[in-house]
Design an enzyme around this catalytic site. Sequence first.
Site, PDB file in Angstrom:
ATOM      1  N   GLY A  40      -4.942  -2.343   5.196  1.00 54.66           N
ATOM      2  CA  GLY A  40      -4.165  -3.498   4.721  1.00 54.66           C
ATOM      3  C   GLY A  40      -4.867  -4.823   4.974  1.00 54.66           C
ATOM      4  NE  ARG A  41      -6.678  -4.278  11.068  1.00 52.17           N
ATOM      5  CZ  ARG A  41      -6.022  -3.123  11.134  1.00 52.17           C
ATOM      6  NH1 ARG A  41      -4.891  -2.970  10.454  1.00 52.17           N
ATOM      7  NH2 ARG A  41      -6.468  -2.119  11.846  1.00 52.17           N
ATOM      8  CD  GLU A  64      -2.382  -4.945  11.552  1.00 54.70           C
ATOM      9  OE1 GLU A  64      -2.345  -6.031  10.949  1.00 54.70           O
ATOM     10  OE2 GLU A  64      -1.860  -3.924  11.099  1.00 54.70           O
ATOM     11  CE  LYS A  96       4.369  -1.216   8.021  1.00 54.67           C
ATOM     12  NZ  LYS A  96       3.526  -0.739   6.934  1.00 54.67           N
ATOM     13  CE  LYS A 129      -3.614   2.100   2.865  1.00 52.75           C
ATOM     14  NZ  LYS A 129      -4.540   1.905   3.970  1.00 52.75           N
ATOM     15  CD  GLU A 140       9.206  -6.139   7.305  1.00 51.19           C
ATOM     16  OE1 GLU A 140       8.938  -5.007   6.826  1.00 51.19           O
ATOM     17  OE2 GLU A 140       9.019  -6.445   8.493  1.00 51.19           O
ATOM     18  CG  HIS A 174      -4.574 -36.395  16.420  1.00 54.80           C
ATOM     19  ND1 HIS A 174      -4.705 -37.721  16.783  1.00 54.80           N
ATOM     20  CD2 HIS A 174      -5.579 -36.141  15.539  1.00 54.80           C
ATOM     21  CE1 HIS A 174      -5.732 -38.247  16.133  1.00 54.80           C
ATOM     22  NE2 HIS A 174      -6.279 -37.310  15.367  1.00 54.80           N
TER      23      HIS A 174
END
Length: 544
Positions: free
Chosen positions: A269-270, A355, A506, A207, A213, A386
């Site tokens: 973003g999410r 978030e 960030k 965005k 990263e 399990h």
Amino acid sequence: MKTLLTDRPAWKSLSEHHKEIEKLHLRELFAEDGNRGEQFTAEAAGLFLDYSKNRVTETTLKLLLQLAQECNLRTKMDAMFSGEKINATENRAVLHVALRAPRDAVIKVDGKNVVPEVHAVLDRMADFSNRVRKGDWKGHTGKRIRSVVNIGIGGSDLGPVMAYEALKHYSDRALTFRFVSNVDGIDFVEATRELDPAETLFIVSSKTFTTLETMTNAQTARDWLLSGLGGDRSAVAKHFVAVSTNAEKVSAFGIDTANMFGFWDWVGGRYSMDSAIGLSTMLAIGPDNFRALLKGFHEMDEHFLTAPFERNLPVLLGLLAVWYTDFFDAQTIAVLPYEQYLKRFPAYLQQLTMESNGKHVTLDGQQVNYDTGPIFWGEPGTNGQHSFYQLIHQGTRLIPCDFIGFGQAMTPLGRHHDMLLANVFAQAEALAFGKTAEQVKAEGTADWLVPHRVFEGNRPSNVILTERLTPEVLGKLVALYEHSVFTQGVIWNVNPFDQWGVELGKALAQRIVPELESPTEPALNHDSSTNNLIRRYRAMRTRT
Ligand code: G6Q
């Protein structure tokens, strides 16, 4: 003077009511009302929600719905859907619902209808996807694209990965899809290990187009491509496209803005997997399936906006989450999809939920005096059974669970699907009803062993059942949780749409990078622990 949540009449009544029903067992609730399994259900947009195995009575529901009214949920929903700037701390509208609005819808931000722009981008994405999928879009050497690598992180990664995995059944298997997110170089190395640069397309999804990263991985990708194709810089145009809101930075990186797919600051973003951030999804499943995904989202949006709260799936899920978080002190909620294709769904939901509602101040900046966002986690069934289910069944904590099951297997295989679904029903049943000491004794268990084999039960769960994991259904499921998160945010009076904690991370790393890379010993002004760790790392780093 604003009313605090804990001063609201419904909240106070819920506190009193909780004391009354805290000890009530689901066994009793079901014994009292033979119809409970049919009554405490709701169905919309093809999703069936059985919430009967929750520790609620009709009074609980009435009070929770009253709480929603007192917190003005309806007004707040309308504000979101009509483009008001409800993300107050960033002064932004919150309009992921516009991303899936039909072509003729009108949704305005600052007086301008945004729907035509949304569809213009979707049309460009469709055109591009068709060209790549048909082999008309050629790489620098004239070869068709066979591998697509999405580079992005957080909201620019989790949605695309989850959707790719969830809808793999519908994907073009002639194309290989990889997702690079971590700044750990191994992520890039492994993702591109056996790829041919001449046949690889990178989608740089960011965005802001400034994220450490993503920018690091994008630079590495460009170097990898250029070194694989003989260094001709013009190759970048054929092998890189960008998804971003920042045309300037995209162009500075060297990607032609003609190959950029935009979105807007009113898409968090999410909440962006159905924007151009979903380009990799569209490349994988094709434009028609992508539009079906959007249709599913939209159907759930409409349901959320129009259904009465007592039959409104996201509202019910959201209120139940509040009920357990604030009145039963539940710390977590487990999401357990019994569908292997949904293996990344819990990870996706972790970002969406945590978030969004991981906030400790209200919209007015007051410290809250109640718990907000629970921890979401989970794994696909039956694997979790399990391992961690032991703690859910017999541990000391209350962990409400959402089971998600499908009527039909994507690829039917013998008896597998019946066995899978038998496990969904059996787990929800066992959690609710448990096994008493009498039952255990009646099985001939030695007295000393009885306590170990007793299951208290009374552990709540929802079961969400739907026919088949289609693109449309995936859209509905994601929107269901998006709006449940919104409902919770409204009750807690927090802003689910900012993420200052993420922004902090960030900024902090950017400050330390030069200290690690400095050829001379840098002056360090952190705390003594951070200073020491940096020095130790520098020493290790130079030794290798
Ligand atoms: C999402 C968050 C965060 C964001 C990433 C990537 O809601 O804000 O996860 O998506 O930090 O940001 P960019 O897309 O700007 O690279």
